[in-house]
Design a protein around this motif. Structure first.
Motif, mmCIF file in Angstrom:
data_model
loop_
_atom_site.group_PDB
_atom_site.id
_atom_site.type_symbol
_atom_site.label_atom_id
_atom_site.label_comp_id
_atom_site.label_asym_id
_atom_site.label_seq_id
_atom_site.Cartn_x
_atom_site.Cartn_y
_atom_site.Cartn_z
ATOM 1 N N GLU A 79 -3.704 5.154 11.481
ATOM 2 C CA GLU A 79 -4.662 5.420 12.559
ATOM 3 C C GLU A 79 -3.968 6.103 13.743
ATOM 4 O OE1 GLU A 79 -6.772 1.827 13.586
ATOM 5 O OE2 GLU A 79 -7.446 1.544 11.521
ATOM 6 N N ARG A 80 -2.768 5.628 14.103
ATOM 7 C CA ARG A 80 -2.003 6.245 15.203
ATOM 8 C C ARG A 80 -1.575 7.662 14.825
ATOM 9 N NH1 ARG A 80 -0.024 1.157 15.282
ATOM 10 N NH2 ARG A 80 1.986 1.681 14.356
ATOM 11 N N LYS A 136 8.630 -3.424 10.367
ATOM 12 C CA LYS A 136 7.270 -3.699 9.893
ATOM 13 C C LYS A 136 7.169 -3.637 8.372
ATOM 14 C CE LYS A 136 5.292 -1.948 14.127
ATOM 15 N NZ LYS A 136 4.637 -0.849 14.800
ATOM 16 N N GLY A 137 8.300 -3.386 7.708
ATOM 17 C CA GLY A 137 8.293 -3.323 6.247
ATOM 18 C C GLY A 137 7.778 -2.010 5.694
ATOM 19 N N ILE A 138 7.761 -0.970 6.529
ATOM 20 C CA ILE A 138 7.270 0.339 6.104
ATOM 21 C C ILE A 138 8.457 1.223 5.745
ATOM 22 C CG2 ILE A 138 6.042 2.437 6.816
ATOM 23 C CD1 ILE A 138 4.442 0.643 8.755
ATOM 24 N N LYS A 163 -0.290 -3.365 3.741
ATOM 25 C CA LYS A 163 -1.515 -2.724 4.219
ATOM 26 C C LYS A 163 -1.742 -2.995 5.698
ATOM 27 C CE LYS A 163 -6.442 -2.348 3.299
ATOM 28 N NZ LYS A 163 -7.563 -2.772 2.472
ATOM 29 N N GLU A 164 -1.453 -4.228 6.129
ATOM 30 C CA GLU A 164 -1.696 -4.586 7.534
ATOM 31 C C GLU A 164 -0.758 -3.855 8.493
ATOM 32 O OE1 GLU A 164 0.810 -7.741 5.565
ATOM 33 O OE2 GLU A 164 -1.097 -6.812 5.106
ATOM 34 N N ALA A 165 0.284 -3.216 7.990
ATOM 35 C CA ALA A 165 1.171 -2.397 8.821
ATOM 36 C C ALA A 165 0.885 -0.906 8.632
ATOM 37 C CB ALA A 165 2.628 -2.693 8.488
ATOM 38 N N VAL A 166 0.621 -0.484 7.395
ATOM 39 C CA VAL A 166 0.405 0.935 7.102
ATOM 40 C C VAL A 166 -0.930 1.423 7.676
ATOM 41 C CG1 VAL A 166 0.074 2.639 5.265
ATOM 42 C CG2 VAL A 166 1.899 0.952 5.073
ATOM 43 N N MET A 185 0.846 -1.175 0.000
ATOM 44 C CA MET A 185 0.000 0.000 0.000
ATOM 45 C C MET A 185 0.891 1.237 0.000
ATOM 46 S SD MET A 185 -2.437 1.366 3.088
ATOM 47 C CE MET A 185 -4.084 1.151 2.477
ATOM 48 N N GLN A 186 0.457 2.234 -0.729
ATOM 49 C CA GLN A 186 1.116 3.525 -0.608
ATOM 50 C C GLN A 186 0.077 4.531 -0.162
ATOM 51 O OE1 GLN A 186 2.848 4.150 -4.480
ATOM 52 N NE2 GLN A 186 1.239 5.543 -5.098
ATOM 53 N N LEU A 187 0.515 5.439 0.707
ATOM 54 C CA LEU A 187 -0.382 6.405 1.303
ATOM 55 C C LEU A 187 0.352 7.730 1.423
ATOM 56 C CD1 LEU A 187 -2.816 5.752 4.121
ATOM 57 C CD2 LEU A 187 -1.277 7.680 4.361
#
Length: 163
Positions: free
Chosen positions: A61-62, A32-34, A53-56, A1-3
């Protein structure tokens, strides 16, 4: 995922809160691979994140709840190639002159509208900034210097924090 998101910073640029954000990202993102890049602009943050996605998603949210900024606005969110355009940057950092991409707030604090095409332009500029900084470095205080290893950079930032 990119954000990609932007927000309004609580403190002036190069404040201790910027250093805390950067050091936390350098410590937590890699495992976390980010990967990503954080731009500091007059009164604003722009941050690009890339990873699973499960890390990003929980990280975002934080970030949205973080009191060091407000007005978090997601500009771009999509599934992309698993290969990060930010290479080994668990988080890069630099200052951007808002005028260079027409990103400045007006005198009343209103931010310009950013459509999808503009968001992609910002994303690509951040990717290019990461590549450029990797090769040439930068002179801004918390940014990674030319040919500075990740470990040396973290060590330098920790020393700045202690002063």
């Amino acid at each position: 995922m990119q954000l990609l998101y932007r927000s309004v910073a609580r403190d002036e640029e190069f404040a201790e809160s910027d250093l805390d954000i950067l050091l936390t990202a350098l410590k937590n993102n890699g495992p976390k691979g980010i990967s990503g890049f954080l731009w500091r602009a007059r009164g604003q943050f722009f941050q690009a994140l890339h990873g699973p996605k499960e890390a990003v998603a929980p990280l975002m949210e934080r970030i949205a709840r973080d009191e060091r900024h407000s007005g978090v606005e997601i500009l771009l969110r999509e599934s992309r190639d698993p290969q990060s355009p930010f290479a080994d940057w668990s988080m890069g950092y630099d200052y951007i002159a808002e005028d260079s991409l027409d990103l400045g707030m007006d005198p009343n604090g209103a931010r310009p509208v950013i459509d999808e095409a503009k968001a992609r332009q910002i994303w690509e500029a951040m990717v290019e900034q990461a590549r450029s900084q990797d090769e040439w470095g930068t002179h801004f205080p918390y940014a990674r210097k030319r040919q500075e290893s990740l470990d040396a950079w973290k060590e330098r930032l920790e020393m700045v924090r202690q002063v």
